[in-house]
Design an enzyme around this catalytic site. Sequence first.
Site, PDB file in Angstrom:
ATOM      1  N   ASP A   1      67.221  36.642 -14.745  1.00  0.00           N
ATOM      2  CA  ASP A   1      66.463  37.789 -15.226  1.00  0.00           C
ATOM      3  C   ASP A   1      67.427  38.972 -15.141  1.00  0.00           C
ATOM      4  O   ASP A   1      68.292  39.001 -14.259  1.00  0.00           O
ATOM      5  CB  ASP A   1      65.243  38.006 -14.337  1.00  0.00           C
ATOM      6  CG  ASP A   1      64.522  39.295 -14.674  1.00  0.00           C
ATOM      7  OD1 ASP A   1      64.173  39.476 -15.847  1.00  0.00           O
ATOM      8  OD2 ASP A   1      64.332  40.128 -13.769  1.00  0.00           O
TER       9      ASP A   1
ATOM     10  N   ASP B   1      58.342  36.926 -12.806  1.00  0.00           N
ATOM     11  CA  ASP B   1      59.317  35.837 -12.732  1.00  0.00           C
ATOM     12  C   ASP B   1      58.758  34.605 -12.009  1.00  0.00           C
ATOM     13  O   ASP B   1      59.375  33.530 -12.076  1.00  0.00           O
ATOM     14  CB  ASP B   1      60.588  36.299 -12.000  1.00  0.00           C
ATOM     15  CG  ASP B   1      61.359  37.353 -12.786  1.00  0.00           C
ATOM     16  OD1 ASP B   1      61.306  37.295 -14.028  1.00  0.00           O
ATOM     17  OD2 ASP B   1      61.986  38.227 -12.171  1.00  0.00           O
TER      18      ASP B   1
ATOM     19  N   ASP C   1      63.408  38.403  -9.609  1.00  0.00           N
ATOM     20  CA  ASP C   1      62.871  39.171  -8.469  1.00  0.00           C
ATOM     21  C   ASP C   1      61.476  39.739  -8.705  1.00  0.00           C
ATOM     22  O   ASP C   1      60.849  40.233  -7.786  1.00  0.00           O
ATOM     23  CB  ASP C   1      63.817  40.326  -8.136  1.00  0.00           C
ATOM     24  CG  ASP C   1      63.793  41.414  -9.207  1.00  0.00           C
ATOM     25  OD1 ASP C   1      63.645  41.062 -10.394  1.00  0.00           O
ATOM     26  OD2 ASP C   1      63.915  42.598  -8.864  1.00  0.00           O
TER      27      ASP C   1
END
Length: 622
Positions: free
Chosen positions: A324, A521, A517
Site C-alpha cells: 500500500d 488494508d 497499515d
Amino acid sequence: MTKKQKKMLYRIIAAFVLFAVLFTLEHIGLFDGITQGWILFLIYLVPYLIIGYDIIYKAARNISHGQVFDENFLMMVATFGAFGVQEYSEAVAVMLFYQVGELFQSYAVGKSRQSITDMMDICPEYANIEEDGELTQVDPDDVEVGSIIVVKPGERIPLDGVVVEGESLIDTAALTGESVPRRAAVGDTIISGCVNGSGTLKVQTTKEFDDSTVAKILELVENASSKKAKVENFITRFAKYYTPIVTIGAVILAIVPPLVMGGNWREWIETACTFLVISCPCALVISVPLGFFGGIGAASKQGVLVKGSNYLEAVAEMTTIVFDKTGTLTKGEFKVTEILPEQGTSEELLELAALGEGYSNHPIANSIREAYGKTIDTNRVTDATEVAGHGIRVNIDGKDVLIGNEKLMQAEKIAYKSCESIGTVVYVTSEGAFMGSIVIADGIKEGAKEAIAAMKQVGVKKTVMLTGDRTAVAEHVARELGIDEIHAELLPGDKVAKVEQLLEKQGEKEKLAFVGDGINDAPVLTRADIGFAMGSMGADAAIEAADIVLMDDDVRKIASIVRIARKTLSIVKQNIVFALSVKVLILVLSTFHIVGMWGGVFADVGVAVIAIINSMRTLKAK
C-alpha cells in the site's frame, strides 16, 4: 537454569557417579564373584531408578491414557529389554544419556523461548492516577478511556494515549528493537510497553488495556507457537506412524531370526533393544519446532512479531511483495503544497475545503484543516455525505459543495480543470461551479528506497504498489523507489481484486506478501499469503489481520525477516536430513550386529544434541 533443570542436573550427576563406580568395579573384576544375577540387577537398579523413574512413570501414565507409542515408551522397553538380557550397565547408560539429551533440549528450548518471553516483561503492573493531588497506583485494566495517567521517569507506559503535559525521551527498544530513544512532547501519541525516560508525563488514555498495544503484542506472542509450519505438521504426523512401526519392527527382530534361523535369543533381543533406542524420534520432534521457535525469536529481536512458524516458512518462499502506498512507502504526513483557485481567492477556496472536511479523520482532511489554521464554524455545515472512494458532498451556507478527486468531478459531470501537479489533488465545486483545486503532497518514507533494493537482493522477483492516489503520483513514487509495477486510482475494494489477480499468476511454490497499515488494508492482508502490518502507527484492524507485525513501521526489516526465514528453513531441513540419514545407517548396521547399544545411544542422544545445537543457530540469525 530453572529449578526443574537444576533438579535434573543433580539427578544426572548422582546417577553418573554411581554408574561410573559400578562400571569401573565391574570391569576390574570385583563383581566376578557374584553368582546370583539378581544381586547385580538390584545394584544397577539403584542408579537406573535415580535417573529414569520419571520416564517409566510417564510411559505408564501415557499407556493408561491410551497413548502407547512415544519416546518414553521406547526408552522404557529398550532398557527393560537390556535388563532382561543382563546388560545392566548398558540399560543404565542408555537412560542416563537419554536424560542428558533431555536436559540439553530443555535448556535449548528455554534459551530459544527466552528471546520471545522477554517481551512478557513489557507488561505494565500498574498505572498512576492522580487523586486529590496524590498519585494512586491502580490496575491498568481499571483505567477508563479518556483518563489522565501520570508516568514517572523510569516507569513503563501502561496504556496507549496522547501526551497532555510534559516532555521526555521514550525507550521503545522492547517493542521495536530500536535502541535510539524517541522524544515525546505534548500532542504526541505514545504506546504502552515502552519505558519513560527522564521527564514526567501526563497522558490521556485513548484505549482500554485489553485493546492497547502491549496487550495485543502479548496475545500475539502467546499464540505464535500454535500455528505450525508444514514441515512441523509433517514431522508430527510422521512420528505418529513411525513409532508404532519401529516398535513392531523391534518385536519382529527379537522373535523371527531366532525362530527361523535358530539364532541366539539373547543376541537378537539385545539387537531389538538397540533398534528401539536408535528409532527414538527425539532429534526430529524437538529440533524442528525448536528451529522455527529460534527463527521467531531472532525476528522479535529485530522488533518484528511473527504470529506463527507457518508464516516464517511462507516468507522464505516469498517472490512477490505488494505495498500500500500511503503510510507504508510514504510518510502519511500530508501537507498542502499548492492552492489553485479558479474563482475567488486562495483563502476562500481553502476555507470552503476546510469547512467541508471538518468532520473527516482522513489524513488529507487533517492536512487541509491544518493549513486553514482557524477554528471551523460547524454551524455553517449540514448534510455531509461521504461518496466512497470519491470524496464528500456537503451543504455549506446553504450551497451544495463537492470536495473530492477527478472521479467525483466526472461522476457529477462537472466542468473542471485537471491539475497535473505531483501530489494528491482535491477538487472543490460550489453549486456545480468549479472553484479550484488544492494539492496535497506526501513525502517518501525514510528507508523505503533501501528497503525495495534490499528485497530484490534477497530474491524477491517483483515489487508492486497499490494506491487510490492518481496515476501521476503513483508513477512518481514508483520511479523514486524502484517499484516494478503500479496500480493507481483504486477504490478500497479494488485492492483485493488486484491481489487476487497477482495470486493467480504465482507459481505453486511462490508466495505473495502484502504490506499495509490502514483499516481498509485488513481484507487484503487476510487474502495475501503473508500480511505485513505496521505496528506503531497502523490501524488495529490491520494489525489483527496481519501475519507479521513491524513494530516500528520500518519496511527495511522485511528483507531481514526473509533472510531469517530462509536460514531457519535451511537449518530445519539440515536437521531432518541429518537425523534420518544417521538413524537409517545405524539401524542397518545394528541389524547386522555391526553396531551395539552404544551406537544406538549416539544415534538417539548424539544426533538429537547435534540437531538441537544446529537449531539454536537460528537465534543468531542476522
